[in-house]
Each structure stands twice: as structure tokens, then as C-alpha cells.
Motif scaffolding. Sequence first.
Motif, mmCIF file in Angstrom:
data_model
loop_
_atom_site.group_PDB
_atom_site.id
_atom_site.type_symbol
_atom_site.label_atom_id
_atom_site.label_comp_id
_atom_site.label_asym_id
_atom_site.label_seq_id
_atom_site.Cartn_x
_atom_site.Cartn_y
_atom_site.Cartn_z
ATOM 1 N N HIS A 96 -13.821 -10.734 -9.931
ATOM 2 C CA HIS A 96 -12.308 -11.180 -9.250
ATOM 3 C C HIS A 96 -12.107 -11.256 -7.639
ATOM 4 O O HIS A 96 -13.037 -10.620 -7.799
ATOM 5 C CB HIS A 96 -11.693 -9.994 -10.227
ATOM 6 C CG HIS A 96 -11.736 -8.384 -9.309
ATOM 7 N ND1 HIS A 96 -10.422 -8.326 -8.242
ATOM 8 C CD2 HIS A 96 -12.554 -7.860 -9.895
ATOM 9 C CE1 HIS A 96 -11.224 -7.306 -8.059
ATOM 10 N NE2 HIS A 96 -12.360 -6.219 -9.323
ATOM 11 N N LYS B 186 -6.856 -9.241 -11.323
ATOM 12 C CA LYS B 186 -8.210 -8.018 -12.240
ATOM 13 C C LYS B 186 -8.339 -7.642 -13.350
ATOM 14 O O LYS B 186 -8.901 -6.934 -13.977
ATOM 15 C CB LYS B 186 -7.827 -6.349 -10.926
ATOM 16 C CG LYS B 186 -9.408 -6.063 -11.085
ATOM 17 C CD LYS B 186 -9.180 -4.880 -9.876
ATOM 18 C CE LYS B 186 -10.209 -3.423 -9.844
ATOM 19 N NZ LYS B 186 -10.580 -2.708 -11.476
ATOM 20 N N CYS C 200 -9.652 -8.700 -16.325
ATOM 21 C CA CYS C 200 -11.433 -7.959 -16.688
ATOM 22 C C CYS C 200 -10.739 -6.644 -17.657
ATOM 23 O O CYS C 200 -12.065 -6.121 -17.756
ATOM 24 C CB CYS C 200 -11.920 -7.123 -15.535
ATOM 25 S SG CYS C 200 -12.375 -9.169 -14.506
ATOM 26 N N ASP D 243 -18.013 -4.969 -13.887
ATOM 27 C CA ASP D 243 -16.468 -5.722 -13.055
ATOM 28 C C ASP D 243 -17.161 -6.174 -11.678
ATOM 29 O O ASP D 243 -17.164 -5.067 -10.842
ATOM 30 C CB ASP D 243 -14.962 -4.467 -12.652
ATOM 31 C CG ASP D 243 -13.926 -5.211 -12.203
ATOM 32 O OD1 ASP D 243 -13.522 -6.587 -11.524
ATOM 33 O OD2 ASP D 243 -12.539 -4.722 -12.485
ATOM 34 N N HIS E 128 -16.477 -7.408 -7.790
ATOM 35 C CA HIS E 128 -15.301 -8.418 -6.738
ATOM 36 C C HIS E 128 -16.033 -8.033 -6.039
ATOM 37 O O HIS E 128 -17.123 -8.614 -4.913
ATOM 38 C CB HIS E 128 -14.660 -7.014 -6.299
ATOM 39 C CG HIS E 128 -13.813 -7.105 -4.992
ATOM 40 N ND1 HIS E 128 -12.526 -7.862 -5.722
ATOM 41 C CD2 HIS E 128 -13.678 -6.912 -4.428
ATOM 42 C CE1 HIS E 128 -11.701 -7.585 -4.471
ATOM 43 N NE2 HIS E 128 -12.250 -7.102 -3.596
#
Length: 325
Positions: free
Chosen positions: A129, A238, A241, A249, A251
Amino acid sequence: MAAEFATSVACDFRNQTKKYELAIDKLQNEVNEARRKTEVIEHDVEDWLTKAREEREDVKRLLDEIEVFQSVSCLGLEILLKYESHQATVPGLEFIPSKDFMPSESSNSAFKEIMEALNNGDVNMMGLHRMGGVGKTTLAKEVGRQAKRHFNEVVIVTVSQTPKINNIQGKVADFLHLNFQKTNLEGRAGQLWLRIKDVKSILIILDDVWEELDLKVIGIPFGDDHKGCQIFLTTCVKQVCTRMKCQKDVHLNILHVHEAWALFKDNVGLKDVTSPLSDVAKEVARECKGLPLAIVTVGSALKDETQDEWKVLHRRLKDFRHIEH
């Protein structure tokens, strides 16, 4: 000027897209006719059609973005700076060659995390994300390209903000050379479910996901239903997720200052950092806020422009920032 450049590009793209669509439709008609005659269709033909459809959608989305550029002021560039607040899709090929993948500290770190998770048998749902324009789609395609070495099948599907289940089903089916016998969503989901279950190891990449998807409705078995199926999604939200119960997850950060400047120089064609244009170029590059898509687009559009035009643009970009904040 950049506005004229955008108009020229849009016109050329439209003409080429029409020719491309005619070629796709012609080949599809020939394939359909061959199937009716129970002739065998070569995999190369099926693969080309699948890639052609994906690329056609990418071009259409690019045309939509160019039309948006043409509808705003400031040489059509203000829209780029809104990528911090809404999603934009990076056009590209289905699985890009590694030479087109622009590594950065952030993308290298994220790529390593993703590949390690894919090799972990306990992770069947993973998400990437960040806001739009950072390069999630590009990274996802590189993941798909590399993952082909480890999975029997790799599928990548663009979901978009307004997903259509039948379109998603169709794209997955194309990758797996599945011809639906059913016409309703439930019937197609059942066929797709059985086809995916028949693949020992498969990676399904769902790009540009905006909201929670019910994979069972689509016909995608995973988890206890199919241990060999792993899902990797990209999103600018976000919470997606979390709602999709991602076990991993990741970033993706924006480019560091030195990386952004190097990319900008490359796209502008600025070789001499002592040139009179260098200072204002650094300011314009800074306004792109480390977003690869904005850097590439702005840099390419302003290539060969005069110093005065760059200064005008810089003032307009700064004014836009003040309005936004």
C-alpha cells in the motif's frame, strides 16, 4: 509547449489504439472460428491475445489521464500534484522486463519483503500500500515477472475503483486458458474455482484494489481451500489490507531526494548540473514530492523548454500547493 505535446500524444495514441483494437478483434474472430471447427489453438496465440487485451486497457486508461491533463490549466500538470490525495494507475505492460524496473531504496526494500513472504508457505494473503503515483503497479509487475520462476502460474489483474466481477473472472480465465461454459457469475465462479484448484502453485496479483473483495464470489480459492494459491494485492487504501486480512502488509515509500533528482535529470535530459536551468529544475523536481509518475511525466513534458518557461511553471506549481494546503 507541453499542452500541445499532450494533444499530439493523445491523437497519436487514439489512432494507434484503433488499429490495435482492429488487429485484436480480427485475431479473436479467427480464433473463435477455429474453435467452432474444433481446431487446436496454439498457446502463443492465446498468450498474445491475453497480453493484447491487458495492454489495450492500459492505453485506454492512459488516454483518460491525458484528457484530464488537457482539461486543466498550468500546462496540464496540476493534476499530477493531486496524486497525494487520490489514486492514479501507472500504465505499463503485463510483466515488464527487468531493465524497465527503476530500483530505489524503498522499492528494493519492499521487493525483498514481498519475495520473502511469497516464499513463506504460511503467508497466503499479502498487501502493498501507498498513495498513487509511487510505483505500486510497476513493482507488482516486477514481482510477477520474478515469481514466474517459483509458481506454476502467475496471474495479474487490474481491479480498479469500480470493480466488475465478470471482468475480473474473465481476465483470470484468460491467463489460465479457461473457456467459460457458464454465463452467470455463479457458474463462472464455479468453473474458475475448479481450474485454480487444479494448479499446484499459483500467484494471483490483484492490482489497484480500492475496497474489500469477496474472492469466493469471484471464484478464487485460497487459504484452507487451496494452500497453493497465494494472493498479492496493491492498494492506495491501507484499510483494504486490514479488511482483506493480509498476513503481510508492505508499505512503499516515495523516492529519496537524491533518487528523485537523478530520475528527474534523466527524463529532462539535464546533463550539466551547472547550467542556468539546474536551480529551477531542482525546485520543480522538489514539487513532484518524490512520486515517480509525476517526476517522469513532468520531466519528459518539459524537456527542451526554455528557462523562462520553467520558472513560470515553478511559480504555478507553488501557487497550486498553497491553494491545496
